[in-house]
Design a protein around this motif. Sequence first.
Motif, PDB file in Angstrom:
ATOM      1  N   ALA C 126       0.831  -1.210   0.000  1.00 14.67           N
ATOM      2  CA  ALA C 126       0.000   0.000   0.000  1.00 14.67           C
ATOM      3  C   ALA C 126       0.864   1.258   0.000  1.00 14.67           C
ATOM      4  CB  ALA C 126      -0.938  -0.007   1.207  1.00 14.67           C
ATOM      5  N   PHE C 127       2.042   1.177   0.640  1.00  8.95           N
ATOM      6  CA  PHE C 127       2.925   2.346   0.623  1.00  8.95           C
ATOM      7  C   PHE C 127       3.359   2.669  -0.811  1.00  8.95           C
ATOM      8  CE2 PHE C 127       3.430   0.846   5.001  1.00  8.95           C
ATOM      9  CZ  PHE C 127       3.278   2.024   5.700  1.00  8.95           C
ATOM     10  N   TRP C 128       3.584   1.629  -1.577  1.00  8.48           N
ATOM     11  CA  TRP C 128       3.981   1.833  -2.971  1.00  8.48           C
ATOM     12  C   TRP C 128       2.834   2.450  -3.766  1.00  8.48           C
ATOM     13  CZ3 TRP C 128       8.581  -0.125  -5.529  1.00  8.48           C
ATOM     14  CH2 TRP C 128       9.521  -0.673  -4.637  1.00  8.48           C
ATOM     15  N   GLN C 129       1.675   1.842  -3.627  1.00  5.08           N
ATOM     16  CA  GLN C 129       0.553   2.344  -4.413  1.00  5.08           C
ATOM     17  C   GLN C 129       0.285   3.808  -4.097  1.00  5.08           C
ATOM     18  OE1 GLN C 129      -1.172   0.006  -6.705  1.00  5.08           O
ATOM     19  NE2 GLN C 129      -1.293   2.098  -7.469  1.00  5.08           N
ATOM     20  N   SER C 130       0.354   4.099  -2.793  1.00  7.17           N
ATOM     21  CA  SER C 130       0.065   5.478  -2.392  1.00  7.17           C
ATOM     22  C   SER C 130       1.066   6.454  -3.010  1.00  7.17           C
ATOM     23  CB  SER C 130       0.081   5.562  -0.862  1.00  7.17           C
ATOM     24  OG  SER C 130       0.593   6.787  -0.424  1.00  7.17           O
ATOM     25  N   ALA C 131       2.324   6.085  -2.999  1.00  2.95           N
ATOM     26  CA  ALA C 131       3.329   6.988  -3.577  1.00  2.95           C
ATOM     27  C   ALA C 131       3.109   7.151  -5.085  1.00  2.95           C
ATOM     28  CB  ALA C 131       4.732   6.446  -3.295  1.00  2.95           C
ATOM     29  N   ILE C 132       2.825   6.038  -5.750  1.00  3.59           N
ATOM     30  CA  ILE C 132       2.592   6.111  -7.202  1.00  3.59           C
ATOM     31  C   ILE C 132       1.356   6.958  -7.501  1.00  3.59           C
ATOM     32  CG2 ILE C 132       1.962   4.753  -9.236  1.00  3.59           C
ATOM     33  CD1 ILE C 132       3.662   2.454  -8.046  1.00  3.59           C
ATOM     34  N   ASP C 133       0.301   6.699  -6.754  1.00  2.80           N
ATOM     35  CA  ASP C 133      -0.937   7.457  -6.994  1.00  2.80           C
ATOM     36  C   ASP C 133      -0.712   8.950  -6.800  1.00  2.80           C
ATOM     37  OD1 ASP C 133      -2.172   5.108  -7.523  1.00  2.80           O
ATOM     38  OD2 ASP C 133      -3.280   4.971  -5.640  1.00  2.80           O
ATOM     39  N   ASP C 134      -0.006   9.308  -5.722  1.00  2.00           N
ATOM     40  CA  ASP C 134       0.252  10.727  -5.473  1.00  2.00           C
ATOM     41  C   ASP C 134       1.062  11.338  -6.607  1.00  2.00           C
ATOM     42  OD1 ASP C 134      -1.107  10.404  -3.175  1.00  2.00           O
ATOM     43  OD2 ASP C 134       0.520  10.981  -1.823  1.00  2.00           O
ATOM     44  N   GLY C 135       2.050  10.578  -7.058  1.00  2.00           N
ATOM     45  CA  GLY C 135       2.866  11.076  -8.170  1.00  2.00           C
ATOM     46  C   GLY C 135       2.021  11.330  -9.406  1.00  2.00           C
ATOM     47  N   CYS C 136       1.080  10.476  -9.659  1.00  2.00           N
ATOM     48  CA  CYS C 136       0.207  10.659 -10.809  1.00  2.00           C
ATOM     49  C   CYS C 136      -0.686  11.883 -10.621  1.00  2.00           C
ATOM     50  CB  CYS C 136      -0.658   9.417 -11.007  1.00  2.00           C
ATOM     51  SG  CYS C 136       0.300   7.968 -11.478  1.00  2.00           S
ATOM     52  N   SER C 137      -1.240  11.994  -9.411  1.00  2.45           N
ATOM     53  CA  SER C 137      -2.131  13.139  -9.155  1.00  2.45           C
ATOM     54  C   SER C 137      -1.398  14.458  -9.363  1.00  2.45           C
ATOM     55  CB  SER C 137      -2.663  13.075  -7.719  1.00  2.45           C
ATOM     56  OG  SER C 137      -3.252  11.822  -7.481  1.00  2.45           O
ATOM     57  N   ARG C 138      -0.152  14.482  -8.934  1.00  2.00           N
ATOM     58  CA  ARG C 138       0.604  15.737  -9.077  1.00  2.00           C
ATOM     59  C   ARG C 138       1.182  15.895 -10.478  1.00  2.00           C
ATOM     60  NH1 ARG C 138       3.890  17.009  -3.603  1.00  2.00           N
ATOM     61  NH2 ARG C 138       2.411  16.075  -2.115  1.00  2.00           N
ATOM     62  N   GLY C 139       1.046  14.884 -11.282  1.00  2.00           N
ATOM     63  CA  GLY C 139       1.551  15.002 -12.646  1.00  2.00           C
ATOM     64  C   GLY C 139       3.036  14.736 -12.792  1.00  2.00           C
ATOM     65  N   SER C 140       3.685  14.347 -11.696  1.00  2.00           N
ATOM     66  CA  SER C 140       5.121  14.099 -11.844  1.00  2.00           C
ATOM     67  C   SER C 140       5.415  12.665 -12.299  1.00  2.00           C
ATOM     68  CB  SER C 140       5.845  14.417 -10.532  1.00  2.00           C
ATOM     69  OG  SER C 140       5.197  13.786  -9.440  1.00  2.00           O
ATOM     70  N   LEU C 141       4.382  11.810 -12.298  1.00  2.00           N
ATOM     71  CA  LEU C 141       4.535  10.457 -12.848  1.00  2.00           C
ATOM     72  C   LEU C 141       3.440  10.247 -13.889  1.00  2.00           C
ATOM     73  CD1 LEU C 141       5.144   8.268  -9.632  1.00  2.00           C
ATOM     74  CD2 LEU C 141       6.848   9.050 -11.288  1.00  2.00           C
ATOM     75  N   ARG C 142       3.768   9.555 -14.938  1.00  2.00           N
ATOM     76  CA  ARG C 142       2.779   9.309 -15.992  1.00  2.00           C
ATOM     77  C   ARG C 142       2.821   7.843 -16.431  1.00  2.00           C
ATOM     78  NH1 ARG C 142       1.075  14.055 -17.936  1.00  2.00           N
ATOM     79  NH2 ARG C 142       2.372  15.935 -17.730  1.00  2.00           N
ATOM     80  N   PRO C 143       2.544   6.920 -15.533  1.00  2.00           N
ATOM     81  CA  PRO C 143       2.566   5.520 -15.971  1.00  2.00           C
ATOM     82  C   PRO C 143       1.311   5.240 -16.786  1.00  2.00           C
ATOM     83  CG  PRO C 143       1.757   5.614 -13.751  1.00  2.00           C
ATOM     84  CD  PRO C 143       2.064   7.042 -14.136  1.00  2.00           C
ATOM     85  N   SER C 144       1.362   4.200 -17.578  1.00  2.00           N
ATOM     86  CA  SER C 144       0.212   3.896 -18.420  1.00  2.00           C
ATOM     87  C   SER C 144      -0.936   3.339 -17.574  1.00  2.00           C
ATOM     88  CB  SER C 144       0.626   2.894 -19.494  1.00  2.00           C
ATOM     89  OG  SER C 144       1.256   1.787 -18.903  1.00  2.00           O
ATOM     90  N   SER C 145      -0.612   2.724 -16.467  1.00  2.00           N
ATOM     91  CA  SER C 145      -1.655   2.276 -15.544  1.00  2.00           C
ATOM     92  C   SER C 145      -1.044   2.233 -14.149  1.00  2.00           C
ATOM     93  CB  SER C 145      -2.176   0.887 -15.929  1.00  2.00           C
ATOM     94  OG  SER C 145      -2.651   0.210 -14.778  1.00  2.00           O
ATOM     95  N   ARG C 146      -1.759   2.809 -13.207  1.00  2.00           N
ATOM     96  CA  ARG C 146      -1.177   2.883 -11.856  1.00  2.00           C
ATOM     97  C   ARG C 146      -0.965   1.501 -11.252  1.00  2.00           C
ATOM     98  NH1 ARG C 146      -4.643   7.908  -9.224  1.00  2.00           N
ATOM     99  NH2 ARG C 146      -4.027   9.440 -10.794  1.00  2.00           N
ATOM    100  N   ARG C 147      -1.984   0.671 -11.428  1.00  2.00           N
ATOM    101  CA  ARG C 147      -1.886  -0.640 -10.793  1.00  2.00           C
ATOM    102  C   ARG C 147      -0.841  -1.520 -11.493  1.00  2.00           C
ATOM    103  NH1 ARG C 147      -4.580  -5.062 -12.021  1.00  2.00           N
ATOM    104  NH2 ARG C 147      -4.347  -6.801 -10.560  1.00  2.00           N
ATOM    105  N   VAL C 148      -0.894  -1.517 -12.791  1.00  2.00           N
ATOM    106  CA  VAL C 148       0.086  -2.310 -13.521  1.00  2.00           C
ATOM    107  C   VAL C 148       1.498  -1.797 -13.232  1.00  2.00           C
ATOM    108  CG1 VAL C 148       0.938  -2.919 -15.817  1.00  2.00           C
ATOM    109  CG2 VAL C 148      -1.524  -2.970 -15.344  1.00  2.00           C
TER     110      VAL C 148
END
Lengths: 211, 211, 211, 211
Positions: C126-148
């Motif tokens: 969950a710590f990973w997902q949360s960090a990835i999700d936050d990065g996406c929300s802020r636009g600093s990460l752009r993965p094709s799918s958060r979960r994948v």
Amino acid sequence: MSQTTARRVRQAAIELFATRGFHGTGIRDLAEAAGLSSATLYHYMGTKEDLLVSIMRTSLERLVTAAKQVTSDVPDPLDRVSRLVALHVLTHASQQLETRVVDGEIRALSDARRSEIIALRDEYEAFWQSAIDDGCSRGSLRPSSRRVARLALLEMCSGISRWYSPDGPFTLDDLACRYVEMALGLLGATDPLPKRELGPVHAVMAAVWGD
Amino acid sequence: MSQTTARRVRQAAIELFATRGFHGTGIRDLAEAAGLSSATLYHYMGTKEDLLVSIMRTSLERLVTAAKQVTSDVPDPLDRVSRLVALHVLTHASQQLETRVVDGEIRALSDARRSEIIALRDEYEAFWQSAIDDGCSRGSLRPSSRRVARLALLEMCSGISRWYSPDGPFTLDDLACRYVEMALGLLGATDPLPKRELGPVHAVMAAVWGD
Amino acid sequence: MSQTTARRVRQAAIELFATRGFHGTGIRDLAEAAGLSSATLYHYMGTKEDLLVSIMRTSLERLVTAAKQVTSDVPDPLDRVSRLVALHVLTHASQQLETRVVDGEIRALSDARRSEIIALRDEYEAFWQSAIDDGCSRGSLRPSSRRVARLALLEMCSGISRWYSPDGPFTLDDLACRYVEMALGLLGATDPLPKRELGPVHAVMAAVWGD
Amino acid sequence: MSQTTARRVRQAAIELFATRGFHGTGIRDLAEAAGLSSATLYHYMGTKEDLLVSIMRTSLERLVTAAKQVTSDVPDPLDRVSRLVALHVLTHASQQLETRVVDGEIRALSDARRSEIIALRDEYEAFWQSAIDDGCSRGSLRPSSRRVARLALLEMCSGISRWYSPDGPFTLDDLACRYVEMALGLLGATDPLPKRELGPVHAVMAAVWGD
DNA sequence: GATGAATGAGAGTTCATTCAT
DNA sequence: GATGAATGAACTCTCATTCAT
């Protein structure tokens, strides 16, 4: 599954469980007695407990069947008691190992298995209680307590499997008659005691145990 | 060596051997029931078999002593039988766990130990046989067979340790009297049956078992 | 219970479970590796499965604790991801046997045990997902799918425990930095990548794993 | 030797080896899953290990063939990497059980068998290394380390067989594209990323896996 | 007086494999 | 092509017992 090997396993189990007890008998003892390897044993049984249960169940089911047949349509309670005593004594002497296992190893069963076996035993003992109760109602038996009488009577009769030897001075029929006598005395039978006929008991036994 | 701890070990063994059997009872079970570690257990006993033998010996020696005292200088064989039955029933009910071990675990003994215990048991049973034989000689008992009568009688009386519960409807003395009645019936007692007094039996038991 | 022997047992289990698998490791292998008899082994563990669970639980609990400490009060999600990657890579390389057991033997657990361990693993992820999700929300990460992205990232990082060798050309810190780079690339990080500091991760690891 | 029965055995082995592991799968489990007796099983296989090796060899040989076909005469290393990633992801998702066995049970092999399988795996991975190396030489890839990049990339891609479910939100082609993206990011691809065509990969897969 | 540590032997059960039918 | 019967070896785990501390 070879029928005769299965029977050999069963017979070995009866002998060892009777003489050493369930917990005193190892799987390897069993295998050796049956002339098999311990792995092969498992072709012919489930667990060791399954084998014990199967022995007990078969034995008790036969006893229940025989008790029903031997008492059905017999109005006189003294006749019924006499036949039950004879049946019990004859089986406990001639199948002495098997009956010793049934009577003595119930405590080795797990809770789940035990209740099934105890239910069968209770079913069998109900024939005894009913005969004793009827005898009391009709006044032909006068035990000091019906329940205690049943327990004492059963213990006395079952005990034969603990000491009987075919080398002894009495024939099985002799023993059965003597036990009937003692039983009626124990129960305070008021009538004079005519010699009971064992014929019907033998017929039932042949039908139930014979193959 | 603390006397009370030793007694706790002994009591735990009696309980477990009676309910699970000797082979069904582990050293760890014993230790736990006594509140000790399994290593400490060995301060209070020799081997597991030693403990079993000790329980059996004590129990049988008391029984022999009591049987002797209760029958000595009692001329009437019916009196002797009655007292033996009462003694046996009272001890098998009040010491039911201990007596169950004595009666049921003999087969668990090694050959050497077994013969010692069996000798004690035979010594005890001789009091019964003697009383029965005397009764027959005098004509006050008419069993169909002296030996079979003894065996049947003992099994009937010992059985009480397998089903007795202090919560049942009868007092111990009640039970003892009923068993005396049943025993005399079983043995074909010819006389009318006067009410037997349990007083002497109680006195002997207090002397032998009391502390 | 000797602390050092217990540790030896644990270490032997980690090594054998990691290299041969849980089902490929026998109790005797374990005992031999720990320098004990197989009976003595049972002074230091419950069942073989208990030992496996204990190894997994300890390892995952430390990882959860460390993940929490390494990310708490770190606002920048890229920093959080970087620290998680570094933490994961450093532990999966330096504790490579232990982590291989945790990642690879979950299927060997019974249902009851498995759910406990999976809950711990989910807590960690969950710590990973949360960090990835936050990065996406802020636009600093752009993965094709958060979960994948999380799954791919974790597999990439965990894989290190399957091939890492201390004899290789890279230091642990080297590896960690390279993995951080790859991870941010994989996640489509938009920012230029400043060199991350591993200092805080080392501090947390020393606190959680050090003794 | 019935072709379909042989296939059933193989399929059962793949399922069980994948979910319980080689050592966690018994011959009897295998027989039951294939609907045969355990003796009959041996008409369709050699030893349990032979079966495992056969599954691994077939799977890896197909992968090697497909990797060769998919990269031959493809000059652009980014194209080659992309096709390898797509091929790997598609097979590891659609043949997820089989690939899990190949990736996870190598340690269960005896030394002799293992070297054969590892040689095949190395042959396959050489296609990856070559593509990555070429990309680096041409400057279109900038991973921090060529070897580490290959290992990390393969772990990431293989991981899909551990979590993929056909019930998930993505189609296989979707997933493959996303993995290509992540892979190129992970490798530090410098070019803008044109959408890659999966057509040739599908064609090769149909030829190699189709029947 | 008490116990943790240790163990060889053995418990019940399953293993992969073979073979006669 | 299929299987019931068989087995030696191995499995995990517990046994009763000893001994140094």
